[in-house]
Design a protein around this motif. Structure first.
Motif, PDB file in Angstrom:
ATOM      1  N   VAL A 170       0.841  -1.204   0.000  1.00 56.73           N
ATOM      2  CA  VAL A 170       0.000   0.000   0.000  1.00 56.73           C
ATOM      3  C   VAL A 170       0.874   1.252   0.000  1.00 56.73           C
ATOM      4  CG1 VAL A 170      -1.671   1.368   1.321  1.00 56.73           C
ATOM      5  CG2 VAL A 170      -1.962  -1.112   1.137  1.00 56.73           C
ATOM      6  N   SER A 171       1.897   1.226   0.834  1.00 60.92           N
ATOM      7  CA  SER A 171       2.792   2.374   0.948  1.00 60.92           C
ATOM      8  C   SER A 171       3.459   2.694  -0.387  1.00 60.92           C
ATOM      9  CB  SER A 171       3.857   2.102   2.021  1.00 60.92           C
ATOM     10  OG  SER A 171       4.799   3.154   2.079  1.00 60.92           O
ATOM     11  N   LYS A 172       3.947   1.645  -1.073  1.00 62.35           N
ATOM     12  CA  LYS A 172       4.627   1.850  -2.355  1.00 62.35           C
ATOM     13  C   LYS A 172       3.644   2.256  -3.449  1.00 62.35           C
ATOM     14  CE  LYS A 172       8.416  -1.400  -1.465  1.00 62.35           C
ATOM     15  NZ  LYS A 172       9.040  -2.691  -1.873  1.00 62.35           N
ATOM     16  N   THR A 173       2.487   1.596  -3.478  1.00 57.95           N
ATOM     17  CA  THR A 173       1.520   1.829  -4.554  1.00 57.95           C
ATOM     18  C   THR A 173       0.881   3.211  -4.458  1.00 57.95           C
ATOM     19  OG1 THR A 173       1.034  -0.551  -4.642  1.00 57.95           O
ATOM     20  CG2 THR A 173      -0.573   0.939  -5.661  1.00 57.95           C
ATOM     21  N   ARG A 174       0.587   3.651  -3.242  1.00 62.69           N
ATOM     22  CA  ARG A 174      -0.138   4.912  -3.054  1.00 62.69           C
ATOM     23  C   ARG A 174       0.755   6.036  -2.547  1.00 62.69           C
ATOM     24  NH1 ARG A 174      -5.724   2.346  -0.388  1.00 62.69           N
ATOM     25  NH2 ARG A 174      -6.415   1.322  -2.329  1.00 62.69           N
ATOM     26  N   ASP A 175       2.049   5.745  -2.445  1.00 61.95           N
ATOM     27  CA  ASP A 175       3.015   6.750  -2.006  1.00 61.95           C
ATOM     28  C   ASP A 175       2.612   7.357  -0.659  1.00 61.95           C
ATOM     29  OD1 ASP A 175       5.335   8.214  -2.170  1.00 61.95           O
ATOM     30  OD2 ASP A 175       4.416   9.871  -3.290  1.00 61.95           O
ATOM     31  N   ILE A 176       2.319   6.451   0.280  1.00 64.71           N
ATOM     32  CA  ILE A 176       1.953   6.863   1.636  1.00 64.71           C
ATOM     33  C   ILE A 176       3.065   6.413   2.586  1.00 64.71           C
ATOM     34  CG2 ILE A 176       0.265   6.615   3.510  1.00 64.71           C
ATOM     35  CD1 ILE A 176      -1.819   5.894   1.402  1.00 64.71           C
ATOM     36  N   PRO A 177       3.571   7.283   3.416  1.00 63.30           N
ATOM     37  CA  PRO A 177       4.606   6.877   4.375  1.00 63.30           C
ATOM     38  C   PRO A 177       4.106   5.756   5.271  1.00 63.30           C
ATOM     39  CG  PRO A 177       4.418   9.263   4.299  1.00 63.30           C
ATOM     40  CD  PRO A 177       3.249   8.726   3.524  1.00 63.30           C
ATOM     41  N   MET A 178       4.976   4.838   5.620  1.00 60.43           N
ATOM     42  CA  MET A 178       4.605   3.712   6.475  1.00 60.43           C
ATOM     43  C   MET A 178       4.018   4.185   7.805  1.00 60.43           C
ATOM     44  SD  MET A 178       5.081   0.727   5.015  1.00 60.43           S
ATOM     45  CE  MET A 178       5.356  -0.452   6.356  1.00 60.43           C
ATOM     46  N   ASP A 179       4.545   5.274   8.335  1.00 63.71           N
ATOM     47  CA  ASP A 179       4.034   5.792   9.606  1.00 63.71           C
ATOM     48  C   ASP A 179       2.556   6.139   9.512  1.00 63.71           C
ATOM     49  OD1 ASP A 179       6.505   5.492  10.704  1.00 63.71           O
ATOM     50  OD2 ASP A 179       7.058   7.623  10.625  1.00 63.71           O
ATOM     51  N   GLY A 180       2.139   6.582   8.321  1.00 63.90           N
ATOM     52  CA  GLY A 180       0.736   6.955   8.138  1.00 63.90           C
ATOM     53  C   GLY A 180      -0.198   5.766   8.057  1.00 63.90           C
ATOM     54  N   LEU A 181       0.359   4.571   7.954  1.00 63.60           N
ATOM     55  CA  LEU A 181      -0.454   3.362   7.848  1.00 63.60           C
ATOM     56  C   LEU A 181      -0.413   2.514   9.113  1.00 63.60           C
ATOM     57  CD1 LEU A 181       0.670   2.370   4.249  1.00 63.60           C
ATOM     58  CD2 LEU A 181      -1.579   3.240   4.883  1.00 63.60           C
ATOM     59  N   LYS A 182       0.311   2.986  10.117  1.00 64.39           N
ATOM     60  CA  LYS A 182       0.491   2.182  11.329  1.00 64.39           C
ATOM     61  C   LYS A 182      -0.826   1.880  12.028  1.00 64.39           C
ATOM     62  CE  LYS A 182       3.221   1.769  15.561  1.00 64.39           C
ATOM     63  NZ  LYS A 182       2.105   1.187  16.320  1.00 64.39           N
ATOM     64  N   GLY A 183      -1.711   2.868  12.103  1.00 65.89           N
ATOM     65  CA  GLY A 183      -2.989   2.652  12.783  1.00 65.89           C
ATOM     66  C   GLY A 183      -3.815   1.580  12.095  1.00 65.89           C
ATOM     67  N   TYR A 184      -3.856   1.638  10.768  1.00 61.18           N
ATOM     68  CA  TYR A 184      -4.615   0.639  10.008  1.00 61.18           C
ATOM     69  C   TYR A 184      -3.970  -0.733  10.156  1.00 61.18           C
ATOM     70  CZ  TYR A 184      -7.100  -1.444   6.026  1.00 61.18           C
ATOM     71  OH  TYR A 184      -7.874  -2.229   5.222  1.00 61.18           O
ATOM     72  N   SER A 185      -2.639  -0.767  10.120  1.00 59.54           N
ATOM     73  CA  SER A 185      -1.919  -2.025  10.287  1.00 59.54           C
ATOM     74  C   SER A 185      -2.208  -2.649  11.647  1.00 59.54           C
ATOM     75  CB  SER A 185      -0.413  -1.792  10.132  1.00 59.54           C
ATOM     76  OG  SER A 185       0.318  -2.977  10.415  1.00 59.54           O
ATOM     77  N   ASP A 186      -2.136  -1.848  12.694  1.00 59.43           N
ATOM     78  CA  ASP A 186      -2.391  -2.349  14.045  1.00 59.43           C
ATOM     79  C   ASP A 186      -3.828  -2.848  14.182  1.00 59.43           C
ATOM     80  OD1 ASP A 186       0.185  -1.728  14.744  1.00 59.43           O
ATOM     81  OD2 ASP A 186      -0.321   0.145  15.786  1.00 59.43           O
TER      82      ASP A 186
END
Length: 218
Positions: free
Chosen positions: A106-122
């Motif tokens: 997701v981070s690579k495809t949508r150019d979103i920093p990993m930190d911004g996806l931490k909540g969804y990941s958790d």
């Protein structure tokens, strides 16, 4: 309703009426590379819970492998005569890597920093990682069936015949295809190709529940 919408609606129903569980394939007819690639793209684009796609898809064209699978498929001729046999193999176990790999994508495809996806990941991990082993396997198998459903409809649009099959011995499939070592299990099988003129099933009326029996409108 516009004419274009009416035509699209009619086509969607016509395609679903046209398809049936093909009992006898024409072994001389093969799916073109272009149509097979389109079918595989449809599988890849299938919906799945959280978008995780917790399964792998084996596309078997090798005739010798199909011949080995036939006895494990209740000796059904579709396995040997179909152009391809598609095996949807669900993950029987997984850990945090399932979510981590997806979030990285997701981070690579949508150019979103990993930190911004931490909540969804958790959040995903909190719902999936601590499930009992049997619940994990059941959940991943259900996701594989969603992919199967998408494949059936895509094939009908391409006028490719199909036969979804649960009549097989998954343990033997797992052994023949080397799935167990990968924590995978053959969940459901789809034979794809073109119907034989000798398949009498194609001429039978489709049997389904009536709308009144099937639907409750609330």
């Amino acid at each position: 309703m516009s004419t274009a919408t009416e035509n699209s609606t009619s086509s969607a129903i016509d395609n679903r009426t046209w398809r049936y569980a093909t009992k006898k394939f024409d072994a001389t007819k093969k799916i073109s590379e272009k149509d097979l690639e389109t079918l595989l793209d449809a599988i890849r684009l299938s919906a799945s819970s959280y978008g995780l796609q917790p399964y792998e898809v084996l596309v078997i064209s090798d005739q010798k492998v199909k011949e080995r699978l036939r006895p494990a498929s209740w000796d059904q001729s579709q396995i040997e005569d179909a152009s391809q046999v598609i095996v949807f193999a669900n993950k029987t176990n997984y850990g945090e890597e399932l979510v981590d790999e997806f979030v990285t994508n997701v981070s690579k495809t949508r150019d979103i920093p990993m930190d911004g996806l931490k909540g969804y990941s958790d959040f995903m991990k909190s719902k999936l990682i601590d499930l009992p082993l049997e619940a994990k396997s059941n959940w991943t198998a259900r996701q594989a069936y969603i992919a199967l459903g998408n494949t059936l409809q895509a094939a009908a649009e391409l006028k490719i015949d199909t036969c979804p099959m649960e009549g097989f011995e998954s343990d033997k499939y797992n052994e023949i295809l080397g799935l167990k070592d990968k924590d995978l299990n053959a969940a459901v099988v789809l034979a794809v190709g073109y119907r034989s003129e000798e398949d009498a099933t194609q001429h039978l009326p489709k049997v389904r529940k009536s709308k009144e029996e099937l639907f409750t409108l609330i």
